[in-house]
Design a protein around this motif. Structure first.
Motif, mmCIF file in Angstrom:
data_model
loop_
_atom_site.group_PDB
_atom_site.id
_atom_site.type_symbol
_atom_site.label_atom_id
_atom_site.label_comp_id
_atom_site.label_asym_id
_atom_site.label_seq_id
_atom_site.Cartn_x
_atom_site.Cartn_y
_atom_site.Cartn_z
ATOM 1 N N SER A 103 0.849 -1.187 0.000
ATOM 2 C CA SER A 103 0.000 0.000 0.000
ATOM 3 C C SER A 103 0.887 1.240 0.000
ATOM 4 O O SER A 103 2.065 1.173 0.394
ATOM 5 C CB SER A 103 -0.886 0.010 1.241
ATOM 6 N N PRO A 104 0.354 2.399 -0.429
ATOM 7 C CA PRO A 104 1.175 3.620 -0.440
ATOM 8 C C PRO A 104 1.799 3.924 0.918
ATOM 9 O O PRO A 104 2.968 4.325 0.987
ATOM 10 C CB PRO A 104 0.176 4.698 -0.865
ATOM 11 N N THR A 105 1.046 3.736 2.015
ATOM 12 C CA THR A 105 1.587 4.040 3.346
ATOM 13 C C THR A 105 2.712 3.089 3.713
ATOM 14 O O THR A 105 3.770 3.512 4.203
ATOM 15 C CB THR A 105 0.472 3.966 4.406
ATOM 16 N N GLU A 106 2.518 1.777 3.455
ATOM 17 C CA GLU A 106 3.562 0.802 3.763
ATOM 18 C C GLU A 106 4.800 1.043 2.905
ATOM 19 O O GLU A 106 5.939 0.959 3.384
ATOM 20 C CB GLU A 106 3.036 -0.610 3.527
ATOM 21 N N ARG A 107 4.561 1.367 1.656
ATOM 22 C CA ARG A 107 5.685 1.626 0.753
ATOM 23 C C ARG A 107 6.480 2.836 1.218
ATOM 24 O O ARG A 107 7.712 2.823 1.245
ATOM 25 C CB ARG A 107 5.134 1.852 -0.654
ATOM 26 N N LEU A 108 5.768 3.908 1.586
ATOM 27 C CA LEU A 108 6.439 5.111 2.062
ATOM 28 C C LEU A 108 7.250 4.819 3.319
ATOM 29 O O LEU A 108 8.404 5.239 3.445
ATOM 30 C CB LEU A 108 5.401 6.201 2.336
ATOM 31 N N THR A 109 6.648 4.086 4.272
ATOM 32 C CA THR A 109 7.324 3.787 5.530
ATOM 33 C C THR A 109 8.598 2.982 5.297
ATOM 34 O O THR A 109 9.657 3.296 5.849
ATOM 35 C CB THR A 109 6.380 3.024 6.477
ATOM 36 N N ARG A 110 8.513 1.961 4.474
ATOM 37 C CA ARG A 110 9.691 1.130 4.222
ATOM 38 C C ARG A 110 10.754 1.894 3.434
ATOM 39 O O ARG A 110 11.949 1.726 3.673
ATOM 40 C CB ARG A 110 9.280 -0.137 3.468
ATOM 41 N N LEU B 103 11.293 5.138 3.539
ATOM 42 C CA LEU B 103 11.940 6.059 4.472
ATOM 43 C C LEU B 103 12.871 5.322 5.420
ATOM 44 O O LEU B 103 13.963 5.809 5.739
ATOM 45 C CB LEU B 103 10.884 6.834 5.257
ATOM 46 N N ASP B 104 12.448 4.140 5.902
ATOM 47 C CA ASP B 104 13.326 3.332 6.750
ATOM 48 C C ASP B 104 14.642 3.041 6.034
ATOM 49 O O ASP B 104 15.735 3.201 6.594
ATOM 50 C CB ASP B 104 12.647 2.004 7.111
ATOM 51 N N GLY B 105 14.530 2.590 4.788
ATOM 52 C CA GLY B 105 15.726 2.279 4.022
ATOM 53 C C GLY B 105 16.571 3.501 3.742
ATOM 54 O O GLY B 105 17.804 3.456 3.825
ATOM 55 N N PHE B 106 15.906 4.597 3.407
ATOM 56 C CA PHE B 106 16.614 5.847 3.123
ATOM 57 C C PHE B 106 17.425 6.304 4.347
ATOM 58 O O PHE B 106 18.609 6.651 4.236
ATOM 59 C CB PHE B 106 15.604 6.918 2.724
ATOM 60 N N LEU B 107 16.791 6.302 5.526
ATOM 61 C CA LEU B 107 17.463 6.758 6.748
ATOM 62 C C LEU B 107 18.572 5.798 7.151
ATOM 63 O O LEU B 107 19.643 6.233 7.602
ATOM 64 C CB LEU B 107 16.447 6.923 7.871
ATOM 65 N N TRP B 108 18.329 4.499 6.997
ATOM 66 C CA TRP B 108 19.386 3.527 7.305
ATOM 67 C C TRP B 108 20.578 3.771 6.396
ATOM 68 O O TRP B 108 21.725 3.787 6.844
ATOM 69 C CB TRP B 108 18.873 2.099 7.118
ATOM 70 N N TRP B 109 20.307 3.950 5.079
ATOM 71 C CA TRP B 109 21.406 4.150 4.137
ATOM 72 C C TRP B 109 22.171 5.426 4.459
ATOM 73 O O TRP B 109 23.406 5.447 4.427
ATOM 74 C CB TRP B 109 20.848 4.204 2.710
ATOM 75 N N ALA B 110 21.451 6.509 4.756
ATOM 76 C CA ALA B 110 22.118 7.778 5.068
ATOM 77 C C ALA B 110 23.001 7.640 6.295
ATOM 78 O O ALA B 110 24.104 8.204 6.353
ATOM 79 C CB ALA B 110 21.076 8.873 5.286
ATOM 80 N N ASP B 111 22.540 6.883 7.287
ATOM 81 C CA ASP B 111 23.317 6.682 8.510
ATOM 82 C C ASP B 111 24.556 5.844 8.239
ATOM 83 O O ASP B 111 25.634 6.100 8.781
ATOM 84 C CB ASP B 111 22.425 6.010 9.555
ATOM 85 N N ALA B 112 24.415 4.834 7.384
ATOM 86 C CA ALA B 112 25.532 3.925 7.115
ATOM 87 C C ALA B 112 26.530 4.500 6.113
ATOM 88 O O ALA B 112 27.668 4.032 6.034
ATOM 89 C CB ALA B 112 25.000 2.583 6.597
ATOM 90 N N HIS B 113 26.128 5.508 5.350
ATOM 91 C CA HIS B 113 26.985 6.083 4.302
ATOM 92 C C HIS B 113 26.957 7.607 4.417
ATOM 93 O O HIS B 113 26.573 8.309 3.470
ATOM 94 C CB HIS B 113 26.513 5.643 2.918
ATOM 95 N N ARG B 114 27.357 8.111 5.554
ATOM 96 C CA ARG B 114 27.155 9.531 5.857
ATOM 97 C C ARG B 114 27.862 10.464 4.879
ATOM 98 O O ARG B 114 27.280 11.440 4.421
ATOM 99 C CB ARG B 114 27.610 9.830 7.293
ATOM 100 N N SER B 115 29.103 10.167 4.582
ATOM 101 C CA SER B 115 29.840 11.064 3.696
ATOM 102 C C SER B 115 29.236 11.066 2.295
ATOM 103 O O SER B 115 29.069 12.123 1.673
ATOM 104 C CB SER B 115 31.311 10.653 3.636
#
Length: 208
Positions: free
Chosen positions: A86-93, A95-107
């Motif tokens: 669903s759009p909400t589940e897709r958005l949540t996942r 964003l989860d992936g986006f934030l995880w990636w940003a944290d793991a690859h900060r530079s």
């Protein structure tokens, strides 16, 4: 012996070496600025001779751009791999992936969102392509169309800027959990979509 003649196997040795260099450079660039790393350090981390980095990537900048391009493709994949939800589940996942990636690859994240080494036209091009595909994926989930109408396009572009800025602040502060940042971004998008709906309603009222 040249790279194409090296031993048999599921992955040619040349490709494996190139992948090892990219992986090592990605780890190092995740936490350290571009100017703080030398080719020698990257070669040591990858377990290869320095000359191989020049062979595959021509220069440190060429290697860095390859790392950024790989990062951009990873971010695009995060936005596009949840099409059956669903759009909400897709958005949540996403964003989860986006934030995880940003944290793991900060530079790399900072480089993609800020324009890169100085003002690097190729990094900026990667950035715009990432933004365009994220926007298209969001529009597809919300409307069923990859090209959003003008009001939604402007709203999504503004929301993506908010998410990037909030992520930079979160990484710098470290005083919020990832889930809190994600949920805040979802709530902000809800407000943005309400504003889009109100704007569409006003436009309809003004139509002859």
């Amino acid at each position: 012996m040249n790279e194409s003649q090296e031993g048999p196997g599921p992955v040619p040795r040349g490709e494996a070496r190139r992948a090892a260099i990219l992986e090592a450079a990605g780890r190092l660039f995740a936490d350290r600025p571009y100017d703080a790393l030398s080719i020698d350090e990257i070669a040591t981390a990858a377990g290869v001779a320095k000359g191989l980095i020049y062979y595959y990537f021509a220069s440190k900048r060429g290697l860095f751009l390859a790392v950024i391009q790989q990062a951009a493709e990873a971010l695009n994949t995060l936005a596009e791999e949840f099409g059956d939800l669903s759009p909400t589940e897709r958005l949540t996942r996403t964003l989860d992936g986006f934030l995880w990636w940003a944290d793991a690859h900060r530079s790399a994240f900072q480089t993609i969102t800020s324009g890169g080494v100085g003002v690097d036209a190729e990094v900026i091009d990667f950035y715009h392509r990432v933004r365009h595909r994220l926007q298209a994926a969001l529009s597809l989930g919300l409307t069923g169309e990859r090209v959003p109408p003008p009001t939604l396009r402007v709203a999504l572009d503004g929301w993506l800027s908010f998410v990037e800025g909030a992520t930079v602040s979160w990484l710098a502060g470290g005083d919020l959990d990832r889930d809190e940042v994600r949920d805040m971004a979802v709530r902000v998008l809800g407000g943005v979509l309400q504003a889009v709906g109100a704007a569409a309603h006003d436009d309809a009222d003004r139509s002859p």
